[in-house]
Motif scaffolding. Structure first.
Motif, PDB file in Angstrom:
ATOM      1  N   VAL A  36       0.829  -1.204   0.000  1.00 26.21           N
ATOM      2  CA  VAL A  36       0.000   0.000   0.000  1.00 26.21           C
ATOM      3  C   VAL A  36       0.866   1.257   0.000  1.00 26.21           C
ATOM      4  CG1 VAL A  36      -1.680   1.330   1.346  1.00 26.21           C
ATOM      5  CG2 VAL A  36      -1.945  -1.149   1.115  1.00 26.21           C
ATOM      6  N   LEU A  37       1.908   1.262   0.826  1.00 35.12           N
ATOM      7  CA  LEU A  37       2.748   2.452   0.947  1.00 35.12           C
ATOM      8  C   LEU A  37       3.671   2.630  -0.254  1.00 35.12           C
ATOM      9  CD1 LEU A  37       3.618   2.247   4.746  1.00 35.12           C
ATOM     10  CD2 LEU A  37       1.878   3.676   3.624  1.00 35.12           C
ATOM     11  N   LYS A  38       3.934   1.557  -0.994  1.00 38.71           N
ATOM     12  CA  LYS A  38       4.789   1.637  -2.177  1.00 38.71           C
ATOM     13  C   LYS A  38       4.226   2.609  -3.202  1.00 38.71           C
ATOM     14  CE  LYS A  38       8.064   0.123  -5.009  1.00 38.71           C
ATOM     15  NZ  LYS A  38       9.517   0.346  -4.749  1.00 38.71           N
ATOM     16  N   GLU A  44       7.878   7.377   2.609  1.00 42.62           N
ATOM     17  CA  GLU A  44       9.130   6.655   2.409  1.00 42.62           C
ATOM     18  C   GLU A  44       9.193   5.541   3.455  1.00 42.62           C
ATOM     19  OE1 GLU A  44      12.977   8.816   1.800  1.00 42.62           O
ATOM     20  OE2 GLU A  44      13.485   7.848   3.727  1.00 42.62           O
ATOM     21  N   THR A  45       9.360   4.310   3.007  1.00 43.92           N
ATOM     22  CA  THR A  45       9.372   3.177   3.941  1.00 43.92           C
ATOM     23  C   THR A  45      10.785   2.692   4.206  1.00 43.92           C
ATOM     24  OG1 THR A  45       8.971   1.639   2.098  1.00 43.92           O
ATOM     25  CG2 THR A  45       7.050   2.378   3.372  1.00 43.92           C
ATOM     26  N   HIS A  46      11.001   2.310   5.451  1.00 44.08           N
ATOM     27  CA  HIS A  46      12.267   1.716   5.884  1.00 44.08           C
ATOM     28  C   HIS A  46      11.940   0.342   6.456  1.00 44.08           C
ATOM     29  CE1 HIS A  46      15.018   5.293   5.693  1.00 44.08           C
ATOM     30  NE2 HIS A  46      13.824   5.855   5.513  1.00 44.08           N
ATOM     31  N   ILE A  69      11.282  -7.436   0.007  1.00 50.50           N
ATOM     32  CA  ILE A  69      12.313  -6.418   0.233  1.00 50.50           C
ATOM     33  C   ILE A  69      12.258  -5.335  -0.844  1.00 50.50           C
ATOM     34  CG2 ILE A  69      14.823  -6.082   0.122  1.00 50.50           C
ATOM     35  CD1 ILE A  69      15.063  -8.769   1.654  1.00 50.50           C
ATOM     36  N   ALA A  70      11.956  -5.739  -2.075  1.00 47.00           N
ATOM     37  CA  ALA A  70      11.918  -4.793  -3.189  1.00 47.00           C
ATOM     38  C   ALA A  70      10.789  -3.778  -3.067  1.00 47.00           C
ATOM     39  CB  ALA A  70      11.787  -5.549  -4.512  1.00 47.00           C
ATOM     40  N   LEU A  71       9.808  -4.045  -2.191  1.00 43.59           N
ATOM     41  CA  LEU A  71       8.701  -3.104  -1.999  1.00 43.59           C
ATOM     42  C   LEU A  71       9.103  -1.883  -1.171  1.00 43.59           C
ATOM     43  CD1 LEU A  71       5.820  -5.627  -1.138  1.00 43.59           C
ATOM     44  CD2 LEU A  71       6.107  -4.366  -3.291  1.00 43.59           C
ATOM     45  N   ALA A  72      10.170  -2.012  -0.405  1.00 46.27           N
ATOM     46  CA  ALA A  72      10.574  -0.943   0.512  1.00 46.27           C
ATOM     47  C   ALA A  72      11.488   0.068  -0.183  1.00 46.27           C
ATOM     48  CB  ALA A  72      11.275  -1.526   1.728  1.00 46.27           C
ATOM     49  N   ASP A  73      11.427   1.306   0.274  1.00 48.06           N
ATOM     50  CA  ASP A  73      12.318   2.340  -0.253  1.00 48.06           C
ATOM     51  C   ASP A  73      13.731   2.192   0.291  1.00 48.06           C
ATOM     52  OD1 ASP A  73      10.370   3.881  -1.829  1.00 48.06           O
ATOM     53  OD2 ASP A  73       9.470   4.318   0.122  1.00 48.06           O
ATOM     54  N   GLN A  74      13.833   1.852   1.571  1.00 46.51           N
ATOM     55  CA  GLN A  74      15.129   1.627   2.206  1.00 46.51           C
ATOM     56  C   GLN A  74      15.057   0.317   2.980  1.00 46.51           C
ATOM     57  OE1 GLN A  74      17.854   3.677   1.972  1.00 46.51           O
ATOM     58  NE2 GLN A  74      16.762   5.159   0.694  1.00 46.51           N
ATOM     59  N   VAL A  75      16.092  -0.489   2.895  1.00 46.27           N
ATOM     60  CA  VAL A  75      16.130  -1.780   3.588  1.00 46.27           C
ATOM     61  C   VAL A  75      17.365  -1.809   4.481  1.00 46.27           C
ATOM     62  CG1 VAL A  75      16.184  -4.288   3.329  1.00 46.27           C
ATOM     63  CG2 VAL A  75      14.993  -2.887   1.627  1.00 46.27           C
ATOM     64  N   HIS A  76      17.171  -2.262   5.716  1.00 43.81           N
ATOM     65  CA  HIS A  76      18.262  -2.299   6.683  1.00 43.81           C
ATOM     66  C   HIS A  76      18.430  -3.717   7.220  1.00 43.81           C
ATOM     67  CE1 HIS A  76      18.072   2.125   6.825  1.00 43.81           C
ATOM     68  NE2 HIS A  76      16.760   1.976   6.861  1.00 43.81           N
ATOM     69  N   GLU A 190      -4.436   7.949   4.555  1.00 46.81           N
ATOM     70  CA  GLU A 190      -5.691   7.432   4.007  1.00 46.81           C
ATOM     71  C   GLU A 190      -5.362   6.403   2.925  1.00 46.81           C
ATOM     72  OE1 GLU A 190      -8.874   6.050   3.346  1.00 46.81           O
ATOM     73  OE2 GLU A 190      -9.135   7.754   4.709  1.00 46.81           O
ATOM     74  N   SER A 191      -5.712   5.157   3.202  1.00 45.40           N
ATOM     75  CA  SER A 191      -5.369   4.056   2.295  1.00 45.40           C
ATOM     76  C   SER A 191      -6.487   3.693   1.337  1.00 45.40           C
ATOM     77  CB  SER A 191      -5.006   2.816   3.125  1.00 45.40           C
ATOM     78  OG  SER A 191      -6.147   2.385   3.865  1.00 45.40           O
TER      79      SER A 191
END
Length: 206
Positions: A36-38, A44-46, A69-76, A190-191
């Motif tokens: 949803v956030l993508k 911006e998602t972490h 993992i590819a859905l996130a903007d930043q991966v840690h 709002e989703s």
């Protein structure tokens, strides 16, 4: 040249949300949040996930961990305690742990920040930012209940992924989407996923 004030205003228009995924059942909630956030240009998602979460993705869903993992903007990496989200000086709008295992809940409640997921959650609490936990366990024993109470007392929001039957869900996706939408409501995002209650009279007519 941008002034410092202009820079701050530009930065403040973008929400930064941390998604933590631990090894409980219910990985689809974290995945759906990322989906949803993508597509929301204002978020911006972490992402940080445990090894158990990676395993459970393939056990419970048709997804593979790399695709999630590819859905996130930043991966840690969960082992990277020097990551940006490990510091309170890195500004975020909050964190959602979806799902939240009892082990992760215990670590958060007891400030046992031995990995990046629990450290990031601890940062949310100490900086008085929004921390939403989606615990997935049943039945609960007294120890679980004590942990959930303590989580609320120290500032977390506990949002178990329970089906909202008043929304008359037709599919499992309907139930998942409603829970995800209600969690995003907590961040004023709002989703479009929530079938909002309009009162008993409206429900009867529907």
């Amino acid at each position: 040249m941008s002034t410092p004030g202009t820079y701050r205003n530009r930065q403040n228009s973008m929400k930064k949300i941390i998604i933590g995924m631990s090894g409980a059942s219910g990985l689809i909630y974290g995945i759906r949040l990322l989906e949803v956030l993508k597509v929301d240009p204002q978020v911006e998602t972490h992402l940080v996930m445990t090894a158990s979460a990676r395993l459970n993705i393939s056990l419970e869903t048709d997804w593979q961990a790399d695709a999630v993992i590819a859905l996130a903007d930043q991966v840690h990496s969960v082992k990277d305690l020097a990551a940006s989200i490990a510091s309170g000086s890195f500004r975020t709008d909050g964190m959602i742990v979806a799902p939240c295992s009892m082990k992760t809940l215990s670590a958060i409640v007891n400030s046992y920040a031995d990995n990046l997921l629990t450290r990031a959650a601890d940062v949310m609490l100490k900086e008085r930012r929004r921390l939403v936990l989606m615990p997935r366990e049943t039945p609960l024993h007294a120890g679980h209940c004590e942990l959930l109470l303590k989580a609320c007392q120290i500032g977390a929001i506990v949002a178990p992924p329970m089906p909202a039957l008043y929304a008359r869900p037709k599919t499992i996706d309907d139930m998942i989407n409603h829970n995800v939408g209600r969690v995003l409501d907590l961040f004023d995002i709002e989703s479009g996923l929530v079938k909002r209650w309009q009162g008993a009279a409206h429900a009867v007519r529907s």
